[in-house]
Design an enzyme around this catalytic site. Structure first.
Site, PDB file in Angstrom:
ATOM      1  N   GLY A 197       0.734  -1.247  -0.094  1.00  0.00           N
ATOM      2  CA  GLY A 197       0.005   0.069  -0.129  1.00  0.00           C
ATOM      3  C   GLY A 197       0.928   1.131   0.095  1.00  0.00           C
ATOM      4  N   CYS A 198       0.443   2.246   0.782  1.00  0.00           N
ATOM      5  CA  CYS A 198       1.198   3.552   0.477  1.00  0.00           C
ATOM      6  C   CYS A 198       2.386   3.053   1.384  1.00  0.00           C
ATOM      7  CB  CYS A 198       0.283   4.703   1.419  1.00  0.00           C
ATOM      8  SG  CYS A 198       1.017   6.293   1.818  1.00  0.00           S
ATOM      9  N   PHE A 199       3.678   3.724   0.783  1.00  0.00           N
ATOM     10  CA  PHE A 199       4.743   3.469   1.498  1.00  0.00           C
ATOM     11  C   PHE A 199       5.164   4.107   2.746  1.00  0.00           C
ATOM     12  CE2 PHE A 199       6.603   5.699  -2.626  1.00  0.00           C
ATOM     13  CZ  PHE A 199       6.263   6.994  -1.870  1.00  0.00           C
TER      14      PHE A 199
END
Length: 208
Positions: free
Chosen positions: A29-31
């Site tokens: 997902g969003c890092f």
């Protein structure tokens, strides 16, 4: 917490050398979140975020193409194994579900036969195989570091801590590759980091 520039420099000088670490890359997902989570783990020395898994030759955040946001983890194999990391990865997400947007998909990059076996073993313990999970398991062809403002994103939101790196003369690239920045990025994100033990003041390091 109060962080001194000397503590930043001394912690990083005493961290495990890059040549003694292994590197693993994952999409979750969003890092920003995984970067902080991994940075707080014992045995993780450095982290950086970026893009991988696609075909665009020079991806950027606003021109990502078919790449995925990923976090890259440098770890000390004497403390932490690749399999340990993979087990943690599969605890962080549901392997049977996959976000439709490629940018945020779950990916495990296993570019050697040994790492592929580790993934197979972890999945078998979950009663799965690579063929029946939605998580992508791929070779890593190339990793592209993300823009500076994405690196250690949680840490960058705390100016009182970030200021110590600036006073220590750190560039954006230095912060991206800094072991203490990885640890503090996890700490400010709320993960379990014992700053009194792990990040002592310089005089404590000298006497301890």
């Amino acid at each position: 917490m109060t962080l001194e520039p000397a503590t930043v420099r001394e912690y990083d000088a005493q961290a495990t050398d890059r040549e003694a670490t292994d590197t693993a890359t994952f999409g979750l997902g969003c890092f920003w979140g995984p970067d902080a989570r991994f940075g707080a783990m014992d045995g993780v020395v450095r982290t950086r975020v970026g893009y991988a898994g696609g075909t665009r030759p020079t991806p950027s955040y606003h021109s990502l193409g078919d790449h995925t946001e990923v976090v890259q983890v440098d770890f000390d194999p004497d403390v932490l194994t690749y399999r340990d990391l993979v087990e943690d990865v599969f605890r962080q997400h549901d392997p049977l579900a996959q976000p439709p947007k490629t940018q945020y998909q779950n990916v495990v990059f296993a570019s050697t036969a040994t790492r592929q076996r580790a993934v197979d073993t972890v999945l078998a313990e979950l009663d799965h195989t690579v063929d029946d999970v939605a998580t992508r398991v791929e070779d890593l062809s190339r990793f592209y570091p993300a823009e500076d403002y994405h690196q250690k994103y949680k840490l960058r939101s705390v100016s009182s801590v970030l200021g110590a790196f600036e006073e220590a003369g750190y560039t954006d690239a230095d912060i991206r590759e800094s072991p203490i920045a990885a640890k503090l990025n996890g700490y400010v994100a709320g993960h379990d980091v014992d700053v009194e033990t792990d990040l002592p003041a310089p005089d404590q390091r000298a006497s301890g």
